[in-house]
Design an enzyme around this catalytic site. Structure first.
Site, PDB file in Angstrom:
ATOM      1  N   GLU A 128     -64.187 -80.799 -22.244  1.00 25.68           N
ATOM      2  CA  GLU A 128     -63.230 -81.726 -21.636  1.00 25.68           C
ATOM      3  C   GLU A 128     -63.245 -81.620 -20.114  1.00 25.68           C
ATOM      4  OE1 GLU A 128     -61.700 -84.063 -23.370  1.00 25.68           O
ATOM      5  OE2 GLU A 128     -62.702 -83.268 -25.137  1.00 25.68           O
ATOM      6  N   HIS A 131     -66.034 -83.583 -18.514  1.00 24.77           N
ATOM      7  CA  HIS A 131     -65.771 -85.001 -18.232  1.00 24.77           C
ATOM      8  C   HIS A 131     -65.144 -85.178 -16.850  1.00 24.77           C
ATOM      9  CE1 HIS A 131     -67.009 -86.832 -21.937  1.00 24.77           C
ATOM     10  NE2 HIS A 131     -66.179 -86.132 -22.673  1.00 24.77           N
TER      11      HIS A 131
END
Length: 251
Positions: A128, A131
């Protein structure tokens, strides 16, 4: 620069007539301009607003909660990642989910912590955060603004006033849940997590086993929210295993 000045002139010239007769269209024009000129700092600010809104709408584990204490223990070495300060919190929600936003906020759901080991949680958080590092979350925010502009135009044409405000554009629904990443972006985030685990001395196999657990989850009561647009979890796990073998990190 000329293009920006012309856009500004056109927008200000239209303000009197459009704002009076079609407020939804005016909002659409402003949102469209904002999405084109949005800076990283502005994206981080909007992201911070989105997370604050979500924190107020979800049960957040307190500082003495066992889930918070476990998460703090897991991430104690990673308060800053690739130069970005990271703040972590746990949502006491049974969903198997996690997300990171462009301001460096990472939110992990209780349901995910219940099924993952410490290293597997690190691997997922690494994905995550990848990203964020790769600017995927910045691009998702821009797309959210653009989608809002389109919806406001449609609303104005139907005679209704556009309902989305700038604060609503920063909401979790439009930014996190409503956004999706391409397969290329997902693969690059996987690669970031792999390198993150390897660089910090963790077993990269935790990334593979986390995908395998998520594959089992998707075979049960539906795909976890943050996997709804991801490549197949089994294929991702195998890709990690193959890479680990090539790197001499597994047999």
């Amino acid at each position: 620069m000329k293009t920006i000045k012309m856009l500004f002139f056109l927008l200000t010239g239209l303000t009197v007539t459009v704002q009076a007769q079609q407020p939804g269209l005016m909002q659409a024009l402003m949102d469209g301009l904002s999405s084109a000129l949005l800076t990283d700092a502005q994206v981080a600010q909007l992201s911070r607003q989105a997370v604050q809104q979500m924190d107020s709408q979800n049960p957040v584990a307190g500082p003495n909660d066992p889930y918070t204490q476990r998460l703090n223990r897991i991430v104690r070495r990673h308060k800053t990642v690739s130069g970005i300060p990271i703040n972590y919190k746990v949502y006491m929600v049974k969903d198997v989910n996690a997300f990171a936003t462009a301001d460096g906020s990472v939110r992990v759901f209780k349901g995910l912590m219940d099924v993952m080991t410490d290293n597997e949680l690190l691997a997922i958080m690494g994905h995550e955060i990848g990203h964020v590092i790769n600017h995927d979350t910045r691009d998702a925010m821009k797309k959210a603004l653009q989608r809002s502009a389109v919806r406001n135009v449609l609303a104005s044409r139907s005679g209704a006033v556009g309902k989305l405000s700038r604060s609503e554009l920063a909401s979790f629904a439009d930014y996190v849940v409503g956004s999706s990443f391409s397969r290329k972006q997902e693969t690059e985030a996987d690669d970031y997590s792999y390198q993150f685990m390897k660089k910090n001395g963790y077993s990269v196999m935790a990334l593979a086993t986390s995908f395998e657990k998520l594959a089992k989850q998707s075979g049960g009561a539906g795909v976890p929210t943050f996997l709804s647009t991801h490549p197949d979890s089994k294929a991702r796990a195998q890709r990690v295993r193959d890479r680990a073998k090539r790197d001499g990190l597994s047999r």
